[in-house]
Design an enzyme around this catalytic site. Structure first.
Site, PDB file in Angstrom:
ATOM      1  N   GLU A  61       0.855  -1.180   0.000  1.00  0.00           N
ATOM      2  CA  GLU A  61       0.000   0.000   0.000  1.00  0.00           C
ATOM      3  C   GLU A  61       0.893   1.233   0.000  1.00  0.00           C
ATOM      4  O   GLU A  61       2.084   1.171   0.333  1.00  0.00           O
ATOM      5  CB  GLU A  61      -0.936   0.014   1.198  1.00  0.00           C
ATOM      6  CG  GLU A  61      -0.281   0.245   2.534  1.00  0.00           C
ATOM      7  CD  GLU A  61      -1.293   0.372   3.677  1.00  0.00           C
ATOM      8  OE1 GLU A  61      -0.957   1.108   4.629  1.00  0.00           O
ATOM      9  OE2 GLU A  61      -2.378  -0.235   3.625  1.00  0.00           O
ATOM     10  N   THR A 115       6.169  -2.600   6.971  1.00  0.00           N
ATOM     11  CA  THR A 115       5.562  -1.790   8.036  1.00  0.00           C
ATOM     12  C   THR A 115       6.069  -2.228   9.407  1.00  0.00           C
ATOM     13  O   THR A 115       6.189  -1.416  10.319  1.00  0.00           O
ATOM     14  CB  THR A 115       4.031  -1.915   8.002  1.00  0.00           C
ATOM     15  OG1 THR A 115       3.657  -3.308   8.072  1.00  0.00           O
ATOM     16  CG2 THR A 115       3.463  -1.318   6.725  1.00  0.00           C
ATOM     17  N   LYS A 160      -0.916  -6.954  16.946  1.00  0.00           N
ATOM     18  CA  LYS A 160      -1.142  -7.026  15.502  1.00  0.00           C
ATOM     19  C   LYS A 160      -0.730  -8.387  14.969  1.00  0.00           C
ATOM     20  O   LYS A 160      -1.408  -8.978  14.126  1.00  0.00           O
ATOM     21  CB  LYS A 160      -0.354  -5.915  14.804  1.00  0.00           C
ATOM     22  CG  LYS A 160      -0.889  -5.540  13.431  1.00  0.00           C
ATOM     23  CD  LYS A 160      -0.238  -4.253  12.955  1.00  0.00           C
ATOM     24  CE  LYS A 160      -0.869  -3.809  11.637  1.00  0.00           C
ATOM     25  NZ  LYS A 160      -0.266  -2.563  11.129  1.00  0.00           N
ATOM     26  N   THR A 165      10.070 -18.610  36.877  1.00  0.00           N
ATOM     27  CA  THR A 165      10.291 -18.745  35.438  1.00  0.00           C
ATOM     28  C   THR A 165       9.680 -20.014  34.852  1.00  0.00           C
ATOM     29  O   THR A 165       8.958 -19.938  33.850  1.00  0.00           O
ATOM     30  CB  THR A 165      11.798 -18.659  35.131  1.00  0.00           C
ATOM     31  OG1 THR A 165      12.212 -17.296  35.273  1.00  0.00           O
ATOM     32  CG2 THR A 165      12.107 -19.111  33.716  1.00  0.00           C
ATOM     33  N   ASP A 220      29.393 -41.685  49.351  1.00  0.00           N
ATOM     34  CA  ASP A 220      30.750 -41.965  48.871  1.00  0.00           C
ATOM     35  C   ASP A 220      30.853 -43.420  48.402  1.00  0.00           C
ATOM     36  O   ASP A 220      31.631 -44.216  48.930  1.00  0.00           O
ATOM     37  CB  ASP A 220      31.757 -41.678  49.994  1.00  0.00           C
ATOM     38  CG  ASP A 220      33.202 -41.863  49.549  1.00  0.00           C
ATOM     39  OD1 ASP A 220      33.497 -41.548  48.389  1.00  0.00           O
ATOM     40  OD2 ASP A 220      34.009 -42.330  50.375  1.00  0.00           O
ATOM     41  N   ASN A 278      21.010 -25.346  47.520  1.00  0.00           N
ATOM     42  CA  ASN A 278      20.778 -25.524  46.087  1.00  0.00           C
ATOM     43  C   ASN A 278      21.692 -24.620  45.270  1.00  0.00           C
ATOM     44  O   ASN A 278      22.661 -24.059  45.788  1.00  0.00           O
ATOM     45  CB  ASN A 278      19.311 -25.219  45.761  1.00  0.00           C
ATOM     46  CG  ASN A 278      18.971 -23.755  46.002  1.00  0.00           C
ATOM     47  OD1 ASN A 278      19.405 -23.175  46.995  1.00  0.00           O
ATOM     48  ND2 ASN A 278      18.227 -23.143  45.101  1.00  0.00           N
ATOM     49  N   GLU A 328      19.435 -20.745  48.659  1.00  0.00           N
ATOM     50  CA  GLU A 328      18.305 -20.382  49.516  1.00  0.00           C
ATOM     51  C   GLU A 328      17.487 -21.580  49.994  1.00  0.00           C
ATOM     52  O   GLU A 328      16.711 -21.466  50.946  1.00  0.00           O
ATOM     53  CB  GLU A 328      17.369 -19.387  48.806  1.00  0.00           C
ATOM     54  CG  GLU A 328      16.415 -19.988  47.787  1.00  0.00           C
ATOM     55  CD  GLU A 328      17.014 -20.197  46.423  1.00  0.00           C
ATOM     56  OE1 GLU A 328      16.258 -20.407  45.459  1.00  0.00           O
ATOM     57  OE2 GLU A 328      18.251 -20.140  46.297  1.00  0.00           O
ATOM     58  N   TYR A 374      25.475 -15.872  48.892  1.00  0.00           N
ATOM     59  CA  TYR A 374      25.491 -16.190  47.456  1.00  0.00           C
ATOM     60  C   TYR A 374      26.641 -15.402  46.813  1.00  0.00           C
ATOM     61  O   TYR A 374      27.788 -15.546  47.178  1.00  0.00           O
ATOM     62  CB  TYR A 374      24.116 -15.842  46.890  1.00  0.00           C
ATOM     63  CG  TYR A 374      23.803 -16.299  45.487  1.00  0.00           C
ATOM     64  CD1 TYR A 374      24.308 -17.493  44.969  1.00  0.00           C
ATOM     65  CD2 TYR A 374      22.944 -15.540  44.675  1.00  0.00           C
ATOM     66  CE1 TYR A 374      23.976 -17.901  43.686  1.00  0.00           C
ATOM     67  CE2 TYR A 374      22.605 -15.946  43.401  1.00  0.00           C
ATOM     68  CZ  TYR A 374      23.120 -17.125  42.895  1.00  0.00           C
ATOM     69  OH  TYR A 374      22.791 -17.521  41.630  1.00  0.00           O
ATOM     70  N   TYR A 375      26.383 -14.498  45.903  1.00  0.00           N
ATOM     71  CA  TYR A 375      27.439 -13.794  45.173  1.00  0.00           C
ATOM     72  C   TYR A 375      28.187 -12.773  46.036  1.00  0.00           C
ATOM     73  O   TYR A 375      27.639 -12.207  46.984  1.00  0.00           O
ATOM     74  CB  TYR A 375      26.855 -13.019  43.989  1.00  0.00           C
ATOM     75  CG  TYR A 375      26.374 -13.848  42.833  1.00  0.00           C
ATOM     76  CD1 TYR A 375      27.047 -14.991  42.430  1.00  0.00           C
ATOM     77  CD2 TYR A 375      25.238 -13.469  42.118  1.00  0.00           C
ATOM     78  CE1 TYR A 375      26.601 -15.734  41.348  1.00  0.00           C
ATOM     79  CE2 TYR A 375      24.788 -14.202  41.041  1.00  0.00           C
ATOM     80  CZ  TYR A 375      25.469 -15.342  40.658  1.00  0.00           C
ATOM     81  OH  TYR A 375      25.024 -16.070  39.594  1.00  0.00           O
TER      82      TYR A 375
END
Length: 749
Positions: free
Chosen positions: A14, A54, A90, A208, A231, A433, A437, A722-723
């Site tokens: 178009e 578009t 769309k 997640t 062991d 883990n 935590e 942790y970190y």
């Protein structure tokens, strides 16, 4: 001069009409403050050539609005979000009007994206009624960060072509339908509506695997698993078999190597000399990388060891590329080192630590973390018959551990004594883990087919405190979270019988907090304020109370969990019974009535709370992750898919009240807040350390400061670190911040 043509999505041509651009951009800025339609169009620098698609034009407009996002004009994040939503609609809807829910479900079943049983679980009449619950206008209140993360990671799509087949509100409603499909037909529409509202309004953070998987053909909704290895050959082989299957199922993995004997130890009365932990760690590393999570990426694992293991000096350096060789290093695993009171005390007194091979003192590992450990440890130190032992100076060993933690950022700490003393488990906790935590009592994995073995499973969610308006709403949200996770335990697939055995019998939940930095900023508090401790203590008390209350109600409806007797709750224990208290305030809930109700009805679950990183899914909600301080008011969160601008919530009204991670002089205030939360949690927390080198002489972070904070946290009941993160000092604007979430292997909700 011939007119310029554009190509629409359906392939038709178009004549280019600039008024259509004006109209779309005008719609995107409507009702927003301090945004300019002309600035977006000028910034786009559109180069319209004959035959341009578009979709290309619209993508340039999205990028233009996204590039204008800043702290002074935060509403551009909504402009960019609307423009991206416009494009998604769309493509998915085929126009401006949403398809009927039942039609979308049928289409995605035909395309093999959705679970076909959706049409068996619900009648057409019910689906049409559920369709009325959906508020598609909610999309227009999402930031660009939220919409972009949903597109990149969570909305159903063809992974090869990136073509999307649902919009955000459909994702949330299908998730709710899948969760509560087994509820009574008389009541399930009500809880579907309530849960959909909490999901879509960001009061509840779906993990997640839940947000991406519910309603699809992927029925694995747990985030992490814990494997206790013995062991011996059967257990070691069974563990690596489980690691491979867990990786394929999308789990982050924690493995306990604490019982494995050290290098040079005897096997079969000396017929074989043990090669040490490194060759076996390389097998575990290979299993996580050879297999893929849901076909998208390699897995990750954290391996747990006690600080007194005979190979600890090697273990803490396994991520160090500057020492050793590729044969003697295992870079792609992370390591959690178990500590307890005895070792902190020996560090403070500058005494020695004796290292042992666990095969020569098996009951020592069984006692690690319990009151009986110290006496037994000294007994073995004085036992002259033990061959494989070595004395090292505690401060030298701690310095080595801290050096590697500082340089790699990923040598973790587990305070095994606190993990047990302040646990809700009657049995012993040995490990954590992937993200430190989850603290669960599990039976060791003895063999692939052993019916009594257990693999711990992390069934996670988080509550967005910023969006909870009242105590009444907190109670309702807690009830939905407990109910939805309880359903997940029963409806999800399990990669191993041992995982199903643990999860369905012990029904351990891990529900955390998210958006804490924004919550504090809204209340004009910093982590270092005493009032912050009192406020988070009050809110965490309410959250824990109402989670337990919901479990009591579920126990009345469905019965208590079959292994309720493995939990201290079965003996009347409650978080208020812990002998540690960071806050000064008095309790506000009726805990004694709760205790009486538990005694009468039992609980449906053995644990309720854990604090996970909440990294990836936090972007869907445009929230600060977990309990962490923001690193900057504006950051760019990068992943394999894209780089997304993220502005902290309420930046215009509350920006001055945020305490940024690298602006803190030290971590003590933040750790006090974490300790206040940990008081109420029955499992653990992913707690980090943040250091700005510019705060220290010669821009060098002193080991003494790191250790001081480890000890402070431990003394106040802290369970795990942790970190360790460090910054170059430019904390107000960070150009690019790599996600520490699933893209890097972390279990990030």
């Amino acid at each position: 001069m011939s007119s310029i043509s554009v190509i629409k999505k359906n392939g038709s041509k178009e004549v280019f009409d600039i008024e259509k651009i004006h109209k779309v951009v005008s719609w995107s800025v409507n009702g927003l403050s301090n945004v300019s339609q002309s600035d977006i169009e000028i910034n786009a620098k559109l180069n319209i050539i004959d035959g341009i698609k578009t979709e290309q034009i619209h993508s340039v407009l999205i990028d233009s609005a996204a590039n204008l996002i800043n702290e002074e004009n935060p509403d551009y994040q909504y402009v960019a979000g609307r423009l991206l939503n416009y494009q998604i609609r769309k493509n998915v809807w085929g126009g401006k009007n949403a398809p009927k829910l039942i039609d979308l479900i049928k289409k995605n079943i035909d395309l093999k994206f959705y679970e076909p049983k959706l049409l068996e679980w619900y009648s057409a009449e019910e689906i049409n009624k559920i369709d009325e619950f959906i508020n598609h206008d909610q999309d227009l209140h999402y930031t660009y960060c939220s919409v972009k993360q949903l597109c990149d990671k969570y909305l159903v799509k063809n992974q090869h072509t990136n073509e999307l087949f649902e919009t955000p509100q459909f994702r949330y409603i299908v998730a709710a339908m899948t969760l509560f499909r087994n509820y009574s037909k008389k009541t399930r529409l009500s809880i579907i509506k309530r849960s959909y509202n909490y999901f879509s309004k960001f009061k509840i953070n779906l993990a997640t695997p839940q947000l991406a998987g519910l309603g699809t053909n992927n029925n694995s909704y747990a985030s992490c698993c814990l494997i206790e290895m013995l062991d011996d050959r059967r257990s070691i082989n069974a563990t690596n078999h489980a690691v491979a299957n867990a990786t394929c199922a999308g789990y982050g993995i924690g493995v306990n190597y604490g019982r494995m004997r050290g290098i040079g130890s005897s096997i079969k009365n000396g017929l074989i000399i043990h090669p040490g932990v490194v060759p076996f760690l390389k097998i575990t590393e290979a299993e996580t990388k050879a297999w893929q999570k849901n076909g998208l990426r390699g897995g990750s694992a954290t391996v747990n060891f006690p600080i007194w293991h005979s190979e600890i000096e090697t273990i803490v350096q396994l991520k160090n590329a500057t020492t050793g060789t590729n044969d003697s290093r295992v870079f792609n695993l992370d390591y959690a080192i178990g500590l307890s009171k005895l070792f902190y005390e020996r560090f403070l007194k500058n005494e020695d630590i004796t290292l042992f091979s666990p095969d020569e003192c098996g009951d020592l590992y069984d006692a690690f973390g319990l009151d009986s450990f110290d006496e037994l440890y000294v007994k073995y130190e004085n036992n002259k018959k033990i061959k494989n032992k070595k004395k090292v100076n505690a401060r030298e060993l701690f310095s080595l551990l801290v050096k590697e933690r500082l340089e790699s950022g990923r040598i973790y700490i587990l305070n095994v004594d606190n993990a047990n003393k302040y646990s809700s488990w009657i049995g012993k906790v040995n490990m954590s883990n992937l993200c430190m935590e989850i603290l669960q009592n599990i039976e060791s994995l003895k063999d692939i087919d052993d019916p009594n073995s257990e693999i711990g499973v992390c069934v996670l969610s988080a509550i967005n405190w910023l969006e909870i308006s009242s105590e009444e709403e907190m109670e309702k949200v807690c009830d939905v979270v407990v109910r939805m996770l309880d359903e997940i335990i029963d409806i999800q697939d399990y990669f191993d019988l041992a995982a199903k055995n643990f999860c369905q019998n012990k029904r351990s939940l891990g529900i955390g907090v998210t958006n804490l930095a924004a919550f504090l900023a809204k209340n004009k508090l910093k982590y270092t304020d005493e009032e912050a401790i009192e406020l988070v203590d009050e809110w965490m008390e309410k959250q824990q109370y109402y989670l337990i209350k919901s479990s009591i109600n579920l126990a009345k409806e469905k019965g208590k969990c079959s292994k309720f007797n493995t939990s201290k709750y079965s003996n009347g224990w409650l978080p208020i019974d812990k002998d540690i208290n960071i806050a000064k305030r008095k309790y506000s809930m009726d805990w004694e009535q709760l205790r009486a109700d538990i005694k009468e009805f039992g609980l449906r679950h053995t644990t309720f709370t854990a604090e996970m990183p909440v990294e990836s899914s936090s972007l869907c909600q445009n929230t600060t992750n977990g309990v962490e301080p923001a690193r900057a008011l504006l950051t760019f969160k990068s992943s394999k898919k894209s780089s997304i601008p993220f502005l902290v919530p309420n930046v215009k009204s509350c920006g001055d009240h945020y305490q940024l991670a690298y602006d803190m002089e030290n971590n003590i205030g933040y750790l006090n807040v974490c300790n206040a939360i940990q008081k109420w949690m029955d499992m653990g927390m992913s707690v980090n350390q943040y250091f700005n080198p510019s705060n220290y002489e010669d821009n060098k972070i002193p080991y003494s400061q790191i250790i001081k904070e480890l000890i402070h946290f431990w003394k106040n009941g802290g369970k795990s670190f942790y970190y360790l993160n460090s910054e170059d000092g430019n904390s107000h604007f960070k150009k690019e911040e790599k996600s520490s979430g699933c893209e890097s292997g972390a279990c990030s909700l």
